[in-house]
Design an enzyme around this catalytic site. Structure first.
Site, PDB file in Angstrom:
ATOM      1  N   ASP A 226      -2.793   2.213   1.308  1.00  0.00           N
ATOM      2  CA  ASP A 226      -3.818   2.856   2.113  1.00  0.00           C
ATOM      3  C   ASP A 226      -4.892   1.807   2.462  1.00  0.00           C
ATOM      4  O   ASP A 226      -4.555   0.729   2.942  1.00  0.00           O
ATOM      5  CB  ASP A 226      -4.345   4.076   1.332  1.00  0.00           C
ATOM      6  CG  ASP A 226      -5.415   4.883   2.020  1.00  0.00           C
ATOM      7  OD1 ASP A 226      -5.070   5.699   2.896  1.00  0.00           O
ATOM      8  OD2 ASP A 226      -6.598   4.700   1.683  1.00  0.00           O
TER       9      ASP A 226
ATOM     10  N   HIS B 152       1.823  10.851   1.405  1.00  0.00           N
ATOM     11  CA  HIS B 152       0.966   9.668   1.474  1.00  0.00           C
ATOM     12  C   HIS B 152       0.907   8.893   0.162  1.00  0.00           C
ATOM     13  O   HIS B 152       0.828   7.669   0.156  1.00  0.00           O
ATOM     14  CB  HIS B 152      -0.444  10.111   1.874  1.00  0.00           C
ATOM     15  CG  HIS B 152      -1.420   8.995   2.031  1.00  0.00           C
ATOM     16  ND1 HIS B 152      -1.304   8.046   3.024  1.00  0.00           N
ATOM     17  CD2 HIS B 152      -2.540   8.663   1.317  1.00  0.00           C
ATOM     18  CE1 HIS B 152      -2.310   7.185   2.925  1.00  0.00           C
ATOM     19  NE2 HIS B 152      -3.072   7.531   1.898  1.00  0.00           N
TER      20      HIS B 152
END
Length: 317
Positions: free
Chosen positions: A111, A293
């Site tokens: 991320d 994610h």
């Protein structure tokens, strides 16, 4: 279920003064000094995100260095937003290498941590052996600054833009109930749903019935809750508030990354894949896992195995 998750030993914290700030660093495998791997978390996350990978990396012979980066956990949280720009964030990593006496290391990022690792490699190519990135591919530096582009294409409610246009609004929502926000955000087996109008992350924070299943056990959630109750979310959000500044700061860097790189995507991740990754990272291998994610947590065995196998196939230079 999560068998024995909370029983995996996580390293003790050490406070280390680098680059004008104190960072909370979790270090393991000191017996393998000389074979460093630096693990860089994203937002809203912690070094604890690597709890599955750290023991496996140590067992494979690596010296693992996992900081809570500035703004997170017990690490410093400067008041000035500019102190969260890419020069400061990559400067922290360079100073960490200096602290441990390393000229170069392998860097792993997820991320926002992936953005920092890509940027660190652009700004300090001589200090990076290999790159492993998850979720966020290399971000091409286009004609106009990133936030301006996002606002034009995605609108003012897009969370990157909202964080900048309405400072403090989202922070207050997240700070009001960190456990609820993290538990609503960290999900497994989420359906990919079309976006609703409005600020998505505020909607998630306030959702009474989030889709999917909780990713974190109660013990794991307690770690996140304690950390963000103590720190608040503003320090991490300040990373977003430097995106245009970062665009300018990276203007003079050679945009092509030559190091071997592994890019791991989650097939159900809302973050878009890169269609031009090999143009800017010619020595990249791309891997997709059936995950949302939080791939290093949701599909931790596959992620860890893929990283170890790839590192073995691409020895440090």
């Amino acid at each position: 279920m999560h068998p024995n998750t909370h029983e995996i030993p996580f390293p003790n914290a050490t406070m280390i003064s680098v680059n004008g700030v104190d960072l909370e660093v979790f270090e393991a495998g000191q017996e393998h000094a000389g074979n460093p791997v630096v693990l860089c978390h994203g937002w809203p996350d912690l070094a604890y995100t690597w709890r599955y990978q750290i023991p496996a990396l140590v067992a494979a012979g690596y010296h693992v260095i996992a900081p809570n980066q500035r703004g997170f956990g017990n690490s410093a949280r400067p008041d000035d937003v500019v102190e969260y720009d890419i020069e400061h964030l990559t400067g922290d990593l360079a100073a960490l290498l200096d602290h441990f006496g390393y000229e170069r290391a392998t860097f792993v990022g997820h991320d926002w941590g992936a953005f920092v690792v890509w940027s660190f490699t652009l700004l300090n190519p001589q200090r990076v052996d290999r790159v492993v990135a998850m979720s966020l591919a290399y971000l091409e530096r286009g004609e106009i600054p990133w936030l301006d582009f996002m606002e034009a294409v995605l609108g003012s409610d897009y969370y990157f833009v909202h964080f900048n246009k309405q400072p403090g609004v989202a922070d207050a929502v997240f700070d009001a109930d960190p456990a609820r926000f993290i538990n609503n955000l960290y999900r497994r087996d989420e359906p990919l749903l079309p976006p609703k109008p409005g600020m998505a992350l505020i909607q998630i924070a306030e959702d009474d019935a989030p889709p999917g299943e909780p990713l974190l056990t109660q013990q794991e959630l307690a770690v996140y809750d304690a950390a963000f109750t103590r720190s608040g979310f503003t320090g991490g959000i300040n990373w977003y508030r430097n995106l245009n500044r970062n665009w300018h700061r990276l203007a003079d860097a050679d945009p092509v990354i030559q190091q071997p790189a592994l890019m791991i995507y989650g097939l159900r991740d809302a973050v878009a894949r890169s269609e031009s990754l090999s143009t800017f990272v010619p020595n990249v291998e791309e891997l997709s896992l059936d995950s949302g994610h939080w791939v290093q947590q949701e599909r931790h065995s596959e992620t860890t195995g893929a990283i170890l196998e790839w590192l073995a196939q691409h020895p440090s230079s």
